[in-house]
Design an enzyme around this catalytic site. Structure first.
Site, PDB file in Angstrom:
ATOM      1  CD  GLU A 127      -5.695  27.827  82.743  1.00  0.00           C
ATOM      2  OE1 GLU A 127      -5.843  29.153  83.908  1.00  0.00           O
ATOM      3  OE2 GLU A 127      -4.557  26.949  83.386  1.00  0.00           O
ATOM      4  CD  GLU A 182      -0.914  27.173  81.208  1.00  0.00           C
ATOM      5  OE1 GLU A 182      -1.769  27.266  80.404  1.00  0.00           O
ATOM      6  OE2 GLU A 182      -0.941  28.380  82.043  1.00  0.00           O
TER       7      GLU A 182
END
Ligand SMILES: *[C@@H]1O[C@H](CO)[C@@H](O)[C@H](O)[C@H]1NC(C)=O
Ligand SMILES: *[C@@H]1O[C@H](CO)[C@@H](O)[C@H](O)[C@H]1NC(C)=O
Ligand SMILES: *[C@@H]1O[C@H](CO)[C@@H](O)[C@H](O)[C@H]1NC(C)=O
Ligand SMILES: *[C@@H]1O[C@H](CO)[C@@H](O)[C@H](O)[C@H]1NC(C)=O
Ligand SMILES: *[C@@H]1O[C@H](CO)[C@@H](O)[C@H](O)[C@H]1NC(C)=O
Ligand SMILES: *[C@@H]1O[C@H](CO)[C@@H](O)[C@H](O)[C@H]1NC(C)=O
Ligand SMILES: *[C@@H]1O[C@H](CO)[C@@H](O)[C@H](O)[C@H]1NC(C)=O
Ligand SMILES: *[C@@H]1O[C@H](CO)[C@@H](O)[C@H](O)[C@H]1NC(C)=O
Ligand SMILES: *[C@@H]1O[C@H](CO)[C@@H](O)[C@H](O)[C@H]1NC(C)=O
Ligand SMILES: *[C@@H]1O[C@H](CO)[C@@H](O)[C@H](O)[C@H]1NC(C)=O
Length: 482
Positions: free
Chosen positions: A224, A322
């Site tokens: 991220e 994810e």
């Protein structure tokens, strides 16, 4: 005219491997949980208004597999279970009777679902990483991962594929000299003078885990990179800085030290995946090191963005690395909609070229933790940390399987690694579907009904011209195998 129709008919006719379909089902307010409901016979095609049509000749991406994340929190929770329950948890995910997971995500160092912040070299300005060590992992994660590998190797020689992702390097490598990003993305970046050191850090992680019996299949450059978290480990890249780091540092370092280990770019939400891929793939010197892109689901469907990313570079796969949901219900009364959310996302992703799906924490405690970022609010067992497919109560040694465990199984147990997605089309938007042919040449069709009413449909196998009539209950999912 008749003559032409006859020729087309002959050319198109390919027999069925199995004249009957094995039908597995999970349905709300029933006891069906990936339950084999029986075998439905194919018959010659018939007229019916609602249909799902499979075209085995239309072949798309090859599938990589399914899995979950070996976070420190999961490994810790597993360690608090007794030997019988530990084995049961391994069986639920990794055995032939379980979800048959073949992928695993491994955070490189600390993440939000770790017991605390840590890195593998806390000695300031240790540019040559003389003090590098992964010994921290020997307590919780290595035993859990090795037990999972053993559980899988019990029934197949096809290896586990581990995708390793860093949340943050040691703080001294960062511009803010801090593990988290409390002020801004701008001051939470890799220091220019430590780019080579950080590439070496990732290489040393791969070597060290190899030596502990955990081979890395791929790394993502940064978990991220757009997130810049306030309360847990993170670091910022933008598409240009990630491209340059891969091209000039990480790519050459891994090509030299670990040439088989793949690099996945991005590793963040689907909203910006095409933007990142465009920048990174436009630079041939960077792109040659990049196997593909990794995506998360937190900004919603965004299926058109993974499709667009595929067409930017059709030879570079896209992997979902994810997904999770917040805990909103007592784990003893699991939320049905979480299962539907997972299945909806997987079907949309796979129909738009995504090659696999990795869930987040494999197991958490009854509060959806532990996570050192801390749940914002806790109201008993409701509205706590994060959800996991399996929640464990270490005081009673009970495991609570959530509904999305079963919805995942409708994919992971049937779509084995190496399966190829094939064409499917539905005459109604009420049903969502995707289809595959497995390496064993079985056809697998997954049908999701998120509606409040049942639907009867005709499954038509286009190549054989045979069909079957099937009813899919309200709020249910079916896997058809033939
Ligand atoms: C796979 O099955 C189809 C029928 O479903 C058959 O036509 C084809 O020959 C089979 N292929 C292999 C490699 O067995
Ligand atoms: C359906 O067919 C499969 C494979 O042939 C067999 O193992 C199973 O027992 C059958 N199930 C039912 C309910 O008929
Ligand atoms: C099935 O897929 C093949 C290959 O893409 C295509 O040529 C054919 O037209 C399709 N058949 C139907 C009926 O859509
Ligand atoms: C059981 O789990 C709770 C919550 O995660 C934890 O605080 C406690 O230490 C665990 N107990 C044991 C014996 O490990
Ligand atoms: C790192 O190693 C190189 C080559 O061995 C050496 O020249 C350099 O001084 C070392 N740097 C540090 C900070 O120890
Ligand atoms: C391997 O499979 C056998 C039979 O299913 C089981 O008893 C055993 O516990 C399994 N071992 C592991 C390591 O999962
Ligand atoms: C995927 O992108 C291609 C190329 O831009 C486009 O032709 C196609 O219609 C898109 N497919 C979907 C399902 O949006
Ligand atoms: C583990 O806990 C379960 C559930 O309480 C119990 O049935 C089992 O006997 C325990 N096993 C061991 C080895 O303590
Ligand atoms: C299952 O039961 C709940 C509670 O009675 C109800 O709201 C829901 O509509 C039911 N679902 C189905 C598929 O019948
Ligand atoms: C389909 O046929 C193959 C080959 O005969 C067999 O191995 C397989 O078990 C069958 N699958 C089902 C679902 O009946």
């Amino acid at each position: 005219m008749l003559w032409i129709v006859f020729l087309v008919g002959v050319a198109a006719s390919k027999p069925l491997q199995n004249e009957s379909i094995s039908l597995y089902q999970t349905a709300q307010n029933t006891t069906d949980r990936i339950t084999l409901k029986g075998n439905v016979s194919f018959e010659p095609d018939f007229k019916f208004s609602t249909s799902i049509t499979v075209n085995r000749s239309a072949k798309y991406q090859e599938m990589l597999g399914f899995g979950g994340a070996f976070t420190e929190s999961s490994a810790y929770v597993w360690s608090t279970l007794n030997a019988t329950v530990q084995q049961r948890l391994l069986d639920l995910y990794f055995s032939k009777e379980g979800l048959q997971y073949s992928l695993g995500r491994i955070p490189i160092g600390s993440c939000d679902f770790a017991l605390a912040w840590y890195s593998y070299d806390e000695v300031r300005d240790d540019a040559n990483l003389t003090h590098f060590t992964v010994s921290h992992e020997k307590k919780w994660r290595i035993p859990f991962i090795r037990a999972a590998i053993e559980s899988r190797s019990n029934w197949t020689t096809a290896p586990f594929k581990f995708v390793a992702s860093p949340w943050s390097p040691p703080k001294w490598m960062k511009t803010n000299d801090f593990p988290y990003c409390p002020t801004s993305c701008f001051d939470c970046q890799l220091k220019a003078e430590y780019r080579d050191t950080y590439a070496m850090y990732m290489s040393k992680f791969i070597t060290a885990f190899d030596e502990l019996g955990v081979p890395t299949w791929a790394v993502t450059v940064q978990n991220e990179p757009e997130a810049c978290p306030l309360l847990y480990a993170g670091m910022h890249f933008n598409p240009e800085t990630e491209r340059d780091f891969v091209r000039d540092h990480l790519g050459p370092r891994l090509a030299n030290d670990h040439p088989a280990v793949k690099i996945l770019a991005y590793d963040h939400n689907k909203d910006h995946v095409a933007k990142w891929a465009k920048v990174i793939y436009a630079d041939a010197a960077a792109a040659r090191y990049v196997w593909g892109t990794a995506v998360h689901w937190y900004t919603g469907d965004e299926f058109e963005n993974v499709n667009a990313t595929h067409y930017l570079a059709p030879d570079k796969p896209i992997l979902a690395t994810e997904a999770t949901v917040a805990r909103e219900k007592d784990p003893r009364a699991p939320a049905w909609e979480n299962g539907e959310h997972y299945a909806h996302d997987m079907i949309g992703d796979f129909n738009n070229w995504v090659v696999g799906f990795i869930d987040w924490n494999l197991v958490l405690d009854m509060y959806g933790g532990p996570d050192h970022a801390g749940p914002a609010e806790c109201e008993g067992l409701i509205k706590c940390g994060s959800d996991a497919m399996i929640l464990a109560d270490n005081s009673t040694q009970e495991l609570y399987l959530q509904i999305f465990y079963y919805y995942m199984g409708h994919f992971s147990k049937f779509v084995s690694p190496g399966s190829v997605r094939v064409g499917v089309s539905a005459s109604t938007n009420d049903l969502e579907s995707t289809a595959f042919v497995t390496p064993a040449n079985e056809t697998v069709v997954i049908v999701l009904n998120r509606q409040d009413s049942a639907t009867t449909y005709k499954l038509l196998d286009r190549l054989s011209g045979k069909a079957a009539r099937i009813t899919v209950p309200a709020h249910s999912i079916q896997t058809l195998v033939y």
